[in-house]
Structures are given as C-alpha cells and as structure tokens.
Design an enzyme around this catalytic site. Structure first.
Site, PDB file in Angstrom:
ATOM      1  N   HIS A 163       6.655  -7.053 -24.429  1.00  0.00           N
ATOM      2  CA  HIS A 163       5.468  -6.220 -24.592  1.00  0.00           C
ATOM      3  C   HIS A 163       5.852  -4.793 -24.999  1.00  0.00           C
ATOM      4  O   HIS A 163       6.312  -4.006 -24.182  1.00  0.00           O
ATOM      5  CB  HIS A 163       4.666  -6.211 -23.288  1.00  0.00           C
ATOM      6  CG  HIS A 163       3.415  -5.395 -23.372  1.00  0.00           C
ATOM      7  ND1 HIS A 163       2.902  -4.706 -22.296  1.00  0.00           N
ATOM      8  CD2 HIS A 163       2.577  -5.143 -24.418  1.00  0.00           C
ATOM      9  CE1 HIS A 163       1.811  -4.074 -22.668  1.00  0.00           C
ATOM     10  NE2 HIS A 163       1.604  -4.322 -23.943  1.00  0.00           N
TER      11      HIS A 163
ATOM     12  N   GLU B 211       8.235  -3.917 -21.950  1.00  0.00           N
ATOM     13  CA  GLU B 211       8.169  -4.762 -20.755  1.00  0.00           C
ATOM     14  C   GLU B 211       8.696  -6.155 -21.116  1.00  0.00           C
ATOM     15  O   GLU B 211       8.264  -6.737 -22.108  1.00  0.00           O
ATOM     16  CB  GLU B 211       6.728  -4.888 -20.260  1.00  0.00           C
ATOM     17  CG  GLU B 211       6.221  -3.694 -19.482  1.00  0.00           C
ATOM     18  CD  GLU B 211       4.812  -3.913 -18.954  1.00  0.00           C
ATOM     19  OE1 GLU B 211       4.591  -3.651 -17.765  1.00  0.00           O
ATOM     20  OE2 GLU B 211       3.936  -4.327 -19.736  1.00  0.00           O
TER      21      GLU B 211
ATOM     22  N   ASN C  14      -0.477  -2.451 -18.130  1.00  0.00           N
ATOM     23  CA  ASN C  14      -1.926  -2.567 -18.286  1.00  0.00           C
ATOM     24  C   ASN C  14      -2.657  -2.809 -16.974  1.00  0.00           C
ATOM     25  O   ASN C  14      -3.860  -2.557 -16.882  1.00  0.00           O
ATOM     26  CB  ASN C  14      -2.262  -3.652 -19.305  1.00  0.00           C
ATOM     27  CG  ASN C  14      -2.055  -3.147 -20.712  1.00  0.00           C
ATOM     28  OD1 ASN C  14      -2.408  -2.017 -21.029  1.00  0.00           O
ATOM     29  ND2 ASN C  14      -1.461  -3.960 -21.559  1.00  0.00           N
TER      30      ASN C  14
ATOM     31  N   SER D  27      -0.335  -8.396 -24.031  1.00  0.00           N
ATOM     32  CA  SER D  27      -0.428  -7.270 -23.110  1.00  0.00           C
ATOM     33  C   SER D  27      -0.994  -7.672 -21.759  1.00  0.00           C
ATOM     34  O   SER D  27      -1.075  -6.842 -20.855  1.00  0.00           O
ATOM     35  CB  SER D  27      -1.296  -6.165 -23.727  1.00  0.00           C
ATOM     36  OG  SER D  27      -2.512  -6.690 -24.210  1.00  0.00           O
TER      37      SER D  27
END
Length: 284
Positions: A141, A153, A191, A120
């Site tokens: 991800h 992602e 993130n 992440s």
C-alpha cells in the site's frame, strides 16, 4: 528473487505514480489499463513527473530518456502478464473487480510471479483466495502522491510466504521507501486512522459546524497538518474515501465507521474531488 520487469495494473493517479517511481529506480514497467484514454492520461502524468524530477535535479535528462524507454503501455492483460516478474495492482477499490483481476493474473502469470495489491482497505487474504498462489499474494500500500511519500504499508495475507514478504520489502527499499509491516485488518493502520478523521470532518460540514475552508484551516493552523482533511479527501477521491469507510464499517461492524451521508451524496452526484473537478472544492 530477481525482479526487473513490473506490471502495474491501473493507469490512474496511484498506478501512474507507482509506475513513475519504479521507472525512476531502474525497473522496466508495463502500464496496463482497460481504457486506452486512461493509459494515455497515465503515460502523460508519468512524463510530467519525470520532467519535474529533472527540473528539481533528482535525475538527469539522459536518465529521464532511459526511464521512458523502459515504459510500455498495454490494454491486453494476458499479453501484459506474460513477461513480468512482479504485478502491482492499483485498480479501483472494489473487491469484486480486484478478485476478477487476480483470477486472470493467476492464470496468465508465470508460477513464481508475486501478485501485490495497492488496496487501501480490502482483505489481502480474501483477494488471495481468488488465486491458486495465495502464498504469492501480498499488500503493498503506497501513499499518495507516490513519488514523494516515503511510506509503503506491507500487509501479509494468511498464507503469504516469508519469501514473498522479504522480496516485497526489498523492492520497497529499492524504491527509496520505508516498508512497515501491518496486520491484515480493514484499513490496515494508515486508513484506519486517517479515514475516520476525514469522515468526521465531512460530518462537521454536514452538521453545519463550519465550512470546508474553516475545517481545513483549523486542522492546518491548529494541528499543524500540511493539508486539511477535506482537501486531502478531494485529492484521494471521495469515491475512494467512501469505499474505504464502507470497508471499515462492514469489516468491524462498528457504527463509529458509518460513512457520513454527505459523503455518499457527493459521490452519487459525481463530485469525486480533484479528478472530477469538484468535491468539497471546485478545481479548474
């Protein structure tokens, strides 16, 4: 690129969710973890998830039974790597742990096997440097909970090939996901935006601005978030949140990503969120 058999590394919340999603989409899956107890919990979570899918009409009982027959569990990494066409790694968010895994996988998997990571926040390029196949290493991800969230992602490392990228995009689409490409920078997009918000919510509690319940209620009722940031942090795992914030802080050398001391304190206390029974909230 013909991918039928996927090895999922890590039987925790993310790994079991990825495995369940793959099984639901017709893939054969080997679920690996170093701990037998983790494998048992992960397999149980997959069975529960597939049972819920039947109850909600998303699959039939026959499809559920067929999916479970395509699942095997393994605690020997070298054995698990022998037959796979694709690896998706969902181990703890530690660069050293993941690099060691990738070295072992590189030595154990056939030459054409793609090594995808569910990291992440960590550098795909740096993970790829632990292998002799950096062109076959890519970030994939998933969002939590994996069976429900549509986004994946896709992150290319410096050496990731076009064939690898296109193959992983096809896999993501076959799972009913929306793959979106982002650059290999700390935290990617999801993130890099989410974790500072969570960290700031922790600071609001740390500084006595408001209680966790009030912070979450304000974000739900005022910003229309489906879940408050602190409840979400508990779901993700406070240790994971801290690891991501540390990656952002180190990667960008910017004080705005400094993890809140209260977040560090909770992790040191073992208050990791829902998985440990206590975080910003207490769970039965």
């Amino acid at each position: 690129m013909n991918i039928e058999h996927v090895l999922v590394i890590g039987a925790g919340q993310m790994g079991s969710g990825i495995a369940e999603t793959l099984l639901s989409s017709g893939y054969t899956v080997t679920l690996y973890d170093i701990y037998e107890a983790a494998i048992e919990r992960g397999a149980a979570a997959i069975r529960r998830g597939l049972t819920r899918a039947v109850a909600k009409g998303r699959m039939t009982e026959e499809e559920q039974e067929a999916a479970l027959l395509r699942l095997t569990c393994q605690s020997s990494l070298e054995t698990a790597a022998e037959q796979t066409n694709l690896v998706i790694e969902a181990a703890p968010e530690s660069l050293s742990v993941k690099q060691q895994l990738f070295r072992t996988l590189d030595a154990s998997c056939a030459a054409g096997v793609i090594l995808a990571t569910n990291t992440s926040s960590l550098s795909i390029t740096e993970l790829a440097s632990a292998t002799k196949r950096p062109d076959k290493v890519i970030g994939m991800h998933f969002m939590n909970p994996v069976p429900l969230m549509p986004l994946v992602e896709i992150i290319r490392g410096l050496s990731t090939s076009d064939d690898t990228f296109e193959g992983i995009v096809m896999v993501a689409k076959s799972l009913g996901k929306t793959p979106l490409a982002v650059r290999d920078l700390p935290g990617f997009v999801s993130n890099r935006v989410l974790m500072p918000m969570i960290n700031e919510a922790v600071y609001a509690v740390y500084e006595g601005v408001a209680s966790p319940e009030t912070v979450d209620s304000i974000m739900r009722l005022g910003m229309n978030h489906p879940m408050g940031p602190l409840a979400l942090a508990d779901l993700i795992g406070l240790d994971t949140c801290l690891s991501i914030m540390e990656s952002l802080h180190t990667g960008f050398c910017d004080s705005k990503y400094r993890p809140c001391p209260l977040l560090r304190q909770y992790v040191k206390a073992g208050w990791l969120g829902k998985k440990s029974g206590r975080g910003f909230y207490v769970y039965e």
